[in-house]
Design a protein around this motif. Sequence first.
Motif, short mmCIF file in Angstrom:
data_model
loop_
_atom_site.label_atom_id
_atom_site.label_comp_id
_atom_site.label_asym_id
_atom_site.label_seq_id
_atom_site.Cartn_x
_atom_site.Cartn_y
_atom_site.Cartn_z
N MET A 40 0.76 -1.03 -0.26
CA MET A 40 -0.17 0.04 0.18
C MET A 40 0.68 1.20 0.14
O MET A 40 2.22 1.84 1.35
N CYS A 72 1.34 3.35 -9.41
CA CYS A 72 2.57 2.12 -8.89
C CYS A 72 4.31 2.60 -9.07
O CYS A 72 3.69 3.40 -10.28
N GLU A 123 -3.71 -3.01 -7.98
CA GLU A 123 -4.47 -3.88 -7.85
C GLU A 123 -5.79 -2.80 -7.51
O GLU A 123 -6.92 -3.25 -8.13
N SER A 168 -6.35 1.78 -6.79
CA SER A 168 -6.81 3.14 -5.52
C SER A 168 -8.21 3.17 -4.83
O SER A 168 -9.15 2.54 -4.99
N ILE A 171 -5.12 1.85 6.60
CA ILE A 171 -5.85 0.99 5.23
C ILE A 171 -6.21 1.85 4.20
O ILE A 171 -6.47 2.30 3.94
N CYS A 172 -5.99 1.42 3.31
CA CYS A 172 -6.45 1.64 2.11
C CYS A 172 -7.73 1.70 1.26
O CYS A 172 -8.05 0.11 0.91
N ASP A 229 -10.83 0.54 -0.79
CA ASP A 229 -11.60 1.12 -2.40
C ASP A 229 -12.24 2.03 -2.69
O ASP A 229 -13.38 1.88 -2.27
N CYS A 231 -4.70 6.75 -1.77
CA CYS A 231 -3.75 5.64 -1.87
C CYS A 231 -3.44 4.35 -2.77
O CYS A 231 -4.99 4.31 -3.80
N VAL A 267 -2.87 0.22 -3.69
CA VAL A 267 -2.48 -0.94 -3.22
C VAL A 267 -1.94 -1.91 -5.03
O VAL A 267 -2.14 -1.34 -5.34
N CYS A 268 -0.78 -2.01 -4.83
CA CYS A 268 -0.59 -2.74 -5.97
C CYS A 268 0.67 -3.63 -5.22
O CYS A 268 1.19 -4.86 -4.30
N SER A 269 1.29 -4.90 -6.59
CA SER A 269 1.94 -6.00 -5.97
C SER A 269 2.62 -6.20 -7.43
O SER A 269 2.88 -5.05 -8.66
#
Length: 83
Positions: free
Chosen positions: A1, A8, A15, A17, A34-35, A37, A78, A80-82
């Motif tokens: 995150m 990203c 994944e 935002s 936390i982010c 959705d 924010c 969330v990336c992988s």
Amino acid sequence: MVPAKLTCFSGWTMEYSGYLVAGSALHEAATEYICLDGKPEMVPGKGENHNGKLMYLTEARCGSLPCPPYVNGRELTCVVCSR
């Protein structure tokens, strides 16, 4: 995150935002950022609301964060990336 971003880093896959949220410091339970959705979906069910853990948007405050690029009082995004 990654807080305060909507994209990203190079080589990473987004994944989702959304917005940076956390529980209130006034509530008894511990919390963390936390982010959330930006396009949440509802889980089918009874639709009951027990106010289990309320989440609040995180806002930028000049002094704690440099303004600019942040804007005082504006919600923080924010992503969330992988990899």
